[in-house]
Write an enzyme that holds these catalytic residues in place. Structure first.
Site, PDB file in Angstrom:
ATOM      1  N   ALA A   1       0.573  -1.144  -0.119  1.00 13.90           N
ATOM      2  CA  ALA A   1       0.182  -0.245  -0.319  1.00 13.90           C
ATOM      3  C   ALA A   1       0.721   1.023   0.031  1.00 13.90           C
ATOM      4  O   ALA A   1       0.136   2.400  -1.080  1.00 13.90           O
ATOM      5  CB  ALA A   1      -0.692  -0.310   0.815  1.00 13.90           C
TER       6      ALA A   1
ATOM      7  N   CYS B   1       2.494 -12.733   0.263  1.00 16.13           N
ATOM      8  CA  CYS B   1       1.615 -13.738   0.156  1.00 16.13           C
ATOM      9  C   CYS B   1       2.707 -15.042  -0.458  1.00 16.13           C
ATOM     10  O   CYS B   1       2.355 -16.402  -0.380  1.00 16.13           O
ATOM     11  CB  CYS B   1       0.333 -13.725  -0.695  1.00 16.13           C
ATOM     12  SG  CYS B   1      -0.388 -12.391  -0.511  1.00 16.13           S
TER      13      CYS B   1
ATOM     14  N   ASP C   1      -3.373  -3.534   5.222  1.00 13.18           N
ATOM     15  CA  ASP C   1      -3.543  -5.085   6.449  1.00 13.18           C
ATOM     16  C   ASP C   1      -3.029  -3.826   7.207  1.00 13.18           C
ATOM     17  O   ASP C   1      -4.122  -4.383   8.854  1.00 13.18           O
ATOM     18  CB  ASP C   1      -2.535  -5.616   6.707  1.00 13.18           C
ATOM     19  CG  ASP C   1      -2.128  -6.357   5.452  1.00 13.18           C
ATOM     20  OD1 ASP C   1      -3.030  -6.340   4.637  1.00 13.18           O
ATOM     21  OD2 ASP C   1      -1.388  -7.251   5.212  1.00 13.18           O
TER      22      ASP C   1
ATOM     23  N   ARG D   1     -28.831 -23.009  -9.955  1.00 14.24           N
ATOM     24  CA  ARG D   1     -29.913 -23.352 -10.040  1.00 14.24           C
ATOM     25  C   ARG D   1     -30.927 -23.923  -8.969  1.00 14.24           C
ATOM     26  O   ARG D   1     -32.058 -24.056  -8.957  1.00 14.24           O
ATOM     27  CB  ARG D   1     -30.109 -24.458 -11.187  1.00 14.24           C
ATOM     28  CG  ARG D   1     -29.728 -24.301 -12.403  1.00 14.24           C
ATOM     29  CD  ARG D   1     -29.253 -25.168 -13.428  1.00 14.24           C
ATOM     30  NE  ARG D   1     -30.750 -26.404 -13.532  1.00 14.24           N
ATOM     31  CZ  ARG D   1     -30.678 -26.779 -14.469  1.00 14.24           C
ATOM     32  NH1 ARG D   1     -29.588 -27.541 -15.061  1.00 14.24           N
ATOM     33  NH2 ARG D   1     -31.885 -27.865 -15.067  1.00 14.24           N
TER      34      ARG D   1
END
Length: 467
Positions: A21, A54, A296, A455
């Protein structure tokens, strides 16, 4: 170090945190404003910037050969673009009224103040380290940074025994269990929950449990670790629960992370129920026109539940950075929220989820119908077709899709993206049944597994209207 803002008409942007970030924000702001308009100073307490946390389990497990493969952009590359990046420098205080931060050189201990016109807080998360006897012993590892990964690899290389205990069975715990199996260790996972992967409902977590045991991993569920036992040499030798001991030559903590917001808390900035910073849609810290936060250390809006949530993921961190950088640099962008999509794997078992679990839906007062179906990744007659379980939640009566969980082999995980788009668009399960998805026998059955679930859910929702 300067006490004032930028020189002359130049504004100064200070960024706390040099990973996804923070450096995305710095880079985006730099694209929009040159060094003559905006001076950018970034502080990072570790040795590395812009790395993939990660990817650490896959580096530890040997799938990714080199540590540097996980670094998207080096400190030198950032500096070459006009960002004054200061590594091994930890910000220890934010003075909001004075618009300045105090930083300490980690190696020398020297401290100084730097003023800002605009501030970005991207302090990330910290691993949950249980308050247990022995938790800080040699041989006990968290895996949050590249330094952590390096330290763990050194322990794995030098330890004589081959027994590993992983504490926790969330994403990190499960991925580290696989990494350790790949390294030739005997692995026991001690998990507080009823089943591994608490981000899934327990019935889907049970499928992960079976698969892990099939790989030779010993799963111990419903077990609270009470202490980590150490030998005469001070190294971890076993993990103890109330009624058992599990011998360990290495212990990996995979309990998860919490927002790293001690600085923000001390500065009086607004935090949410999960301890993360609260921002508006432009990622500005609420009530503060010149402070932004992302990654985070923040809480985000869950678009399905309508509530703030803590979701520490690299995808969001990079998007937050782009939004912040655009706004800091004089442009405009917003981050509307998340639906809670995540994927993982244990060897060839793929695990995916998006939206709400049953307990999430119940907690926010939504009534729901749930269906679970078994299908295959390809047409049943096509070579390589493998089983897949899809669980779907739909809102009672309205039929709005609320969540999907998928566990299966190759081709299972990324199918969750269909559901993530449907959740974002607020589709009903009935509308989903009409989706025109790609079909050929090598890729899916005529009815894609997600549509089979839709469905079945549609039928259940119709029945709920009649009741």
């Amino acid at each position: 170090m300067s006490m004032s803002g930028g020189q002359g008409g130049t504004e100064r942007l200070v960024v706390i945190g040099g990973d996804a970030a923070g450096m995305s924000a710095a880079s985006q702001a730099r694209r929009l404003k040159g060094p003559g308009e905006l001076e950018i100073v970034a502080f990072e307490r570790g040795h590395f910037t812009s790395f993939s946390a990660c990817g650490i389990p896959y580096w530890v497990g040997g799938d990714v050969p080199e540590r540097d493969d996980l670094i998207a952009r080096t400190p030198e590359e950032h500096r070459a673009r006009g960002i004054d990046l200061r590594l091994r420098t930890e910000v220890t205080e934010i003075d909001v009224p004075g618009q300045r931060v105090r930083a300490r050189d980690v190696d020398s201990g020297a401290e100084s103040w730097t003023s800002y016109d605009k501030l970005v807080i991207a302090t990330g998360a910290r691993p949950v380290r249980p308050d247990l006897p022995g938790a800080d012993a040699a041989g006990v590892h968290g895996v949050q940074t590249l330094d952590d990964g390096q330290a763990l690899l050194e322990t794995l290389a030098h330890t004589r025994g081959r027994r590993a205990v992983v504490v926790g069975a969330g994403y990190i715990g499960v991925e580290m269990a696989e990494a350790l199996i790949n390294r030739g260790f005997e692995v026991t996972v001690v998990n507080r929950g009823k089943e591994p992967m608490s981000t899934l409902d327990a019935d889907m977590g049970r499928l992960v449990h079976r698969a892990m045991e099939g790989l030779g991993i010993t799963m111990v569920n419903d077990a609270e670790v009470t202490k980590i036992l150490t030998g005469d040499d001070g190294r971890a030798r076993a993990v103890a629960t109330e009624d058992a001991e599990y011998p360990a030559d290495v212990v990996v903590l995979g309990i998860g992370v919490r927002p790293e917001t001690a600085l923000a808390r001390a500065a009086g900035l607004p935090l949410g129920a999960h301890g993360g910073l609260l921002t508006d849609l432009a990622m500005r810290v609420r009530g503060h026109g010149n402070i932004w936060a992302g990654g985070d250390c923040v809480e985000v809006l869950n678009l399905v539940s309508g509530q703030d949530q803590y979701v520490p993921l690299g995808t969001h961190a990079n998007k937050h950075g782009q939004v912040i950088g655009s706004n800091v640099g004089g442009g405009y962008a917003t981050f509307p929220g998340v639906v809670g999509t995540a994927v993982s794997k244990v060897c060839d078992l793929e695990i995916a989820r998006t939206g709400l679990r049953e307990k999430d839906a119940g907690r926010v007062g939504l009534r729901y119908e749930t269906v679970t179906i078994e299908s295959t990744s390809r047409a049943g007659y096509y070579p390589g077709a493998s089983p897949m379980t899809v669980k779907m939640l739909a809102e009672h009566r309205t039929g709005r899709l609320l969540g999907v969980q998928i566990v299966g082999r190759e081709g299972a995980a990324k199918r969750v993206d269909i559901a993530a788009v449907a959740l974002t668009a607020r589709l009903t399960v009935e509308q989903m049944t009409a989706l025109d998805l790609g079909y050929a026998p090598p890729f899916s059955p005529v009815w894609d597994p997600v549509l089979v679930a839709a469905r079945k859910a549609t039928a259940k929702v119709r029945a709920s209207r009649a009741s």
